[in-house]
Design a protein around this motif. Structure first.
Motif, mmCIF file in Angstrom:
data_model
loop_
_atom_site.group_PDB
_atom_site.id
_atom_site.type_symbol
_atom_site.label_atom_id
_atom_site.label_comp_id
_atom_site.label_asym_id
_atom_site.label_seq_id
_atom_site.Cartn_x
_atom_site.Cartn_y
_atom_site.Cartn_z
ATOM 1 N N ALA B 108 0.824 -1.058 0.143
ATOM 2 C CA ALA B 108 0.095 0.155 0.092
ATOM 3 C C ALA B 108 0.792 1.162 -0.012
ATOM 4 O O ALA B 108 0.560 2.197 -0.678
ATOM 5 C CB ALA B 108 -0.938 -0.182 1.308
ATOM 6 N N ASN B 109 2.064 1.292 0.877
ATOM 7 C CA ASN B 109 2.811 2.447 0.749
ATOM 8 C C ASN B 109 3.357 2.706 -0.468
ATOM 9 O O ASN B 109 3.568 3.761 -0.929
ATOM 10 C CB ASN B 109 3.809 2.299 2.041
ATOM 11 N N THR B 110 3.829 1.638 -1.034
ATOM 12 C CA THR B 110 4.605 1.710 -2.370
ATOM 13 C C THR B 110 3.744 2.288 -3.416
ATOM 14 O O THR B 110 3.908 3.164 -4.232
ATOM 15 C CB THR B 110 5.430 0.461 -2.693
ATOM 16 N N ARG B 111 2.445 1.811 -3.471
ATOM 17 C CA ARG B 111 1.382 2.303 -4.396
ATOM 18 C C ARG B 111 1.154 3.789 -3.799
ATOM 19 O O ARG B 111 1.011 4.568 -4.996
ATOM 20 C CB ARG B 111 0.317 1.628 -4.252
ATOM 21 N N ALA B 112 1.073 4.015 -2.568
ATOM 22 C CA ALA B 112 0.701 5.419 -2.358
ATOM 23 C C ALA B 112 1.942 6.399 -2.608
ATOM 24 O O ALA B 112 1.480 7.665 -2.948
ATOM 25 C CB ALA B 112 0.482 5.459 -0.745
ATOM 26 N N LEU B 113 2.941 5.919 -2.730
ATOM 27 C CA LEU B 113 4.099 6.826 -3.118
ATOM 28 C C LEU B 113 4.104 6.835 -4.968
ATOM 29 O O LEU B 113 5.070 7.302 -5.569
ATOM 30 C CB LEU B 113 5.341 6.290 -2.824
ATOM 31 N N GLY B 114 3.197 6.495 -5.467
ATOM 32 C CA GLY B 114 3.013 6.466 -6.885
ATOM 33 C C GLY B 114 3.512 5.422 -7.737
ATOM 34 O O GLY B 114 3.268 5.661 -9.033
ATOM 35 N N ALA B 115 3.938 4.399 -7.178
ATOM 36 C CA ALA B 115 4.345 3.351 -7.957
ATOM 37 C C ALA B 115 3.380 2.591 -8.656
ATOM 38 O O ALA B 115 2.506 2.191 -8.036
ATOM 39 C CB ALA B 115 5.431 2.402 -7.329
ATOM 40 N N ASP B 116 3.515 1.926 -9.861
ATOM 41 C CA ASP B 116 2.814 0.928 -10.409
ATOM 42 C C ASP B 116 3.291 -0.364 -9.690
ATOM 43 O O ASP B 116 4.228 -0.947 -10.272
ATOM 44 C CB ASP B 116 2.916 1.029 -11.964
ATOM 45 N N VAL B 117 2.617 -0.890 -8.977
ATOM 46 C CA VAL B 117 3.022 -2.119 -8.217
ATOM 47 C C VAL B 117 2.622 -3.418 -9.001
ATOM 48 O O VAL B 117 1.244 -3.650 -9.203
ATOM 49 C CB VAL B 117 2.508 -2.273 -6.673
ATOM 50 N N VAL B 118 3.400 -4.281 -9.337
ATOM 51 C CA VAL B 118 3.296 -5.578 -10.149
ATOM 52 C C VAL B 118 3.559 -6.718 -9.145
ATOM 53 O O VAL B 118 4.631 -6.906 -8.587
ATOM 54 C CB VAL B 118 4.040 -5.601 -11.301
ATOM 55 N N LEU B 119 2.467 -7.450 -8.642
ATOM 56 C CA LEU B 119 2.776 -8.520 -8.004
ATOM 57 C C LEU B 119 2.977 -9.708 -8.686
ATOM 58 O O LEU B 119 2.589 -9.909 -9.695
ATOM 59 C CB LEU B 119 1.366 -8.735 -7.004
ATOM 60 N N TYR B 120 3.801 -10.852 -7.968
ATOM 61 C CA TYR B 120 3.933 -11.958 -8.581
ATOM 62 C C TYR B 120 3.708 -12.963 -7.525
ATOM 63 O O TYR B 120 4.156 -12.785 -6.434
ATOM 64 C CB TYR B 120 5.247 -12.069 -9.619
ATOM 65 N N ASP B 121 3.658 -14.444 -7.943
ATOM 66 C CA ASP B 121 3.557 -15.593 -7.155
ATOM 67 C C ASP B 121 4.886 -16.064 -7.136
ATOM 68 O O ASP B 121 5.403 -16.738 -8.126
ATOM 69 C CB ASP B 121 2.580 -16.440 -7.730
ATOM 70 N N ARG B 122 5.751 -15.783 -5.905
ATOM 71 C CA ARG B 122 6.985 -16.560 -5.793
ATOM 72 C C ARG B 122 7.053 -17.895 -6.015
ATOM 73 O O ARG B 122 8.222 -18.282 -6.498
ATOM 74 C CB ARG B 122 7.390 -16.522 -4.180
ATOM 75 N N ALA B 123 6.122 -18.652 -5.995
ATOM 76 C CA ALA B 123 5.910 -20.130 -6.241
ATOM 77 C C ALA B 123 5.763 -20.581 -7.509
ATOM 78 O O ALA B 123 6.544 -21.500 -8.133
ATOM 79 C CB ALA B 123 4.836 -20.905 -5.389
ATOM 80 N N THR B 124 5.072 -19.670 -8.281
ATOM 81 C CA THR B 124 4.867 -20.207 -9.727
ATOM 82 C C THR B 124 5.573 -19.278 -10.739
ATOM 83 O O THR B 124 5.542 -19.704 -11.900
ATOM 84 C CB THR B 124 3.177 -20.180 -10.096
ATOM 85 N N GLN B 125 5.784 -18.069 -10.408
ATOM 86 C CA GLN B 125 6.161 -17.034 -11.475
ATOM 87 C C GLN B 125 7.481 -16.594 -11.462
ATOM 88 O O GLN B 125 8.122 -16.701 -10.478
ATOM 89 C CB GLN B 125 5.162 -15.648 -11.449
ATOM 90 N N ASP B 126 8.051 -16.336 -12.281
ATOM 91 C CA ASP B 126 9.470 -15.977 -12.672
ATOM 92 C C ASP B 126 9.815 -14.604 -12.544
ATOM 93 O O ASP B 126 9.308 -13.698 -13.604
ATOM 94 C CB ASP B 126 10.103 -16.334 -13.849
ATOM 95 N N ARG B 127 10.157 -13.691 -11.486
ATOM 96 C CA ARG B 127 10.207 -12.338 -11.181
ATOM 97 C C ARG B 127 10.993 -11.736 -12.368
ATOM 98 O O ARG B 127 10.687 -10.639 -12.914
ATOM 99 C CB ARG B 127 10.699 -12.308 -10.054
ATOM 100 N N ASP B 128 12.257 -12.524 -12.704
ATOM 101 C CA ASP B 128 13.141 -11.711 -13.763
ATOM 102 C C ASP B 128 12.325 -11.627 -15.141
ATOM 103 O O ASP B 128 12.588 -10.756 -15.803
ATOM 104 C CB ASP B 128 14.365 -12.474 -13.781
ATOM 105 N N ALA B 129 11.623 -12.910 -15.446
ATOM 106 C CA ALA B 129 11.002 -12.817 -16.601
ATOM 107 C C ALA B 129 9.792 -11.635 -16.629
ATOM 108 O O ALA B 129 9.719 -10.823 -17.744
ATOM 109 C CB ALA B 129 10.386 -14.163 -16.932
ATOM 110 N N ILE B 130 9.138 -11.589 -15.664
ATOM 111 C CA ILE B 130 8.339 -10.233 -15.732
ATOM 112 C C ILE B 130 8.947 -9.031 -15.733
ATOM 113 O O ILE B 130 8.366 -8.312 -16.630
ATOM 114 C CB ILE B 130 7.446 -10.459 -14.208
ATOM 115 N N GLY B 131 9.986 -8.836 -15.007
ATOM 116 C CA GLY B 131 10.723 -7.578 -15.256
ATOM 117 C C GLY B 131 11.267 -7.239 -16.514
ATOM 118 O O GLY B 131 11.161 -6.273 -17.124
ATOM 119 N N ALA B 132 11.658 -8.371 -17.174
ATOM 120 C CA ALA B 132 12.470 -8.170 -18.498
ATOM 121 C C ALA B 132 11.196 -8.040 -19.584
ATOM 122 O O ALA B 132 11.500 -7.099 -20.181
ATOM 123 C CB ALA B 132 13.108 -9.448 -18.577
#
Lengths: 324, 324
Positions: B108-132
């Protein structure tokens, strides 16, 4: 009786001894308050409250021969620690007269700061008589908590810093909300701002039921509180405004603002989350006023003084549990 | 790769944006530690941690046309908020990739600071691939949390302030104890002090079981932590020292100091009582080192960085209840 020259002189004596406390802010607090809020964090001052400024100012202003005999103060709280540390750093003795039922930690802290702590029984002993006997015998100088020009001058140095720090932020006018007990801090800041930032106006803030200054300002004469206990804001409970401080407030202060204990606790929790500072209940009433009584404010910018942080862990944890 | 000139340039870019945090002290802490202890309170920095310095430094160093497309960061904690606020104040978009099980308040804080927060599931998703995918599409610039020269330069501005503030206190040599995760803050301060206060030496401080930097310095090569969870000092848990930060630490840092979680909690309680600041567990390990591992220190003066204050109320209250 207290002039801007005295405040400027106090600042020179405090330099290198008192801390220039930071002016903090948080976009989250601005959002809650509906205006820009700058927090002057005097809880970060030595001994955990602004009282060190007044203590240092008064002790350092004494004639060296007088000072060498020592100082005496009556206090169960922040003034005790401020005077004790100021005396210790000057290498002179201090006697602090405290009620025997004062919190053990405060007694221990005051002793650890080098003071000779004399305990008295509130029910059976006369504190003033004990003080008079001790100070007569040893020729100690009494440092009063607020109705004392050099103490007010010391607290006023906070106002000079507020003027400088808000100028750095580009703020040209503001209401300055200040926790108010006897009025030493509020009147000192009012005098400093009158000279250095005349578009700023102080607003005394008090807990519900102990709003002597608010009522006195409204009626035009000194009004007393009905009781001396019953608020968690113990640090700012005094019987009535001072004889020196009140005329200054009458001339320079806007209307008082009264907050509930519950609002003070909520403000403590918000200061914890958003500013990372520890504020005691009495020190949080001005932040509470900015957050919950914005309808009584006129300016787009407010400066809030958080005047002290000497709060027991269980009270602090309780504030977080209810409002964190 | 990171020079003192870059740190000095970062200081110029941070001026008026980052806060010059105060250097605090308490005679009670000096007594407990058996030496003079100066506390650089970075928990009072914007967003509640030093990470805002690095975030601002990196965002402000970008070519304006590149910056305008926006920035991206991976973080569940303090780096997220530092980058989000820096981007917001520059008027550029930020994307922060956070695990979906991150604390709701931090999201909530990060969103309130204006960021577009993208959530990922640690168990099933690859964070680096989403970022790339995201950064490729939108041509966002990745701001790494520590192994990034402009981030290290920003954190290093803390060291320039330590040099100035200790000089004001008349301190000519000291050990500087710093909470160490990936080493961005420690290496930045080390470089700043090498140039501006060469008699000062940094000492990285880490929680037990996550002492990758301490072991790496001892063995002379990068060592990994066995686990990534299991300490309350979450803010400073990283897999291993950085490729840029470690050579700097090898050249300039003294031996690491390892503290227990329990010692970090005790240090938090002492900071509450004596300094009136809110410190998170990971941000308290250097103060814990000064208080409880003085046998590993050589200097009469130590500077301790309290690097962050983003702690949940229940953990903070727990620390006070056990040690307050």
């Amino acid at each position: 009786m207290v002039s801007i020259e005295m405040i400027v002189a106090a600042r020179a004596r405090l330099r290198g001894h008192a801390r220039r406390t930071p002016l903090l802010s948080s976009p989250f607090i601005d959002e809650l308050a509906g205006r820009r809020v700058f927090v002057k964090a005097e809880c970060l001052q030595h001994t955990g409250s602004f009282k060190f400024r007044g203590g240092w100012s008064a002790v350092s202003a004494l004639d060296p021969a007088v000072r060498a005999r020592g100082v005496i103060a009556f206090s169960s709280g922040n003034h005790a620690q401020g005077v004790a540390l100021a005396a210790k750093l000057h290498g002179v003795p201090s006697v602090i007269i405290m009620p025997s039922d004062a919190p053990k930690l405060k007694i221990a802290n005051t002793r650890a700061l080098g003071a000779d702590v004399v305990l008295y029984d509130r029910a059976t002993q006369d504190r003033d008589a004990i003080g008079a006997a001790l100070s007569g015998e040893r020729k100690l100088t009494l440092i009063k908590p607020f109705d004392e020009p050099q103490v007010i001058a010391g607290q006023g140095t906070t106002g000079l810093e507020i003027a400088e720090q808000t100028e750095e932020e580009g703020i040209r006018s503001a209401e300055v909300l200040i926790p108010c007990g006897g009025g030493g801090l509020t009147s000192g800041i009012a005098l400093a701002l009158e000279a250095s930032a005349p578009a700023f106006r102080v607003r005394p803030c008090e807990p519900e039921g102990f709003d002597d200054t608010t009522r006195s300002l409204a009626s035009g004469k000194i009004e007393r509180n009905a009781a001396m206990t019953g608020s968690i804001c113990d640090a700012i409970i005094t019987p009535q405004p001072g004889n020196i401080t009140f005329p200054i407030l009458q001339r320079l202060a806007g209307a008082g603002i009264v907050v509930t204990d519950e609002e003070a606790l909520r403000a403590m929790a918000i200061a914890f989350v958003r500013l990372k500072i520890v504020v005691e209940p009495g020190g949080a009433v001005a932040l509470a006023a900015a957050l919950f009584h914005g309808d009584q404010l006129e300016e787009d910018n407010v400066v809030v003084v958080t005047s002290g942080g000497n709060v027991d862990a269980d009270i602090f944890a309780g504030a977080l549990a209810r409002h964190g």
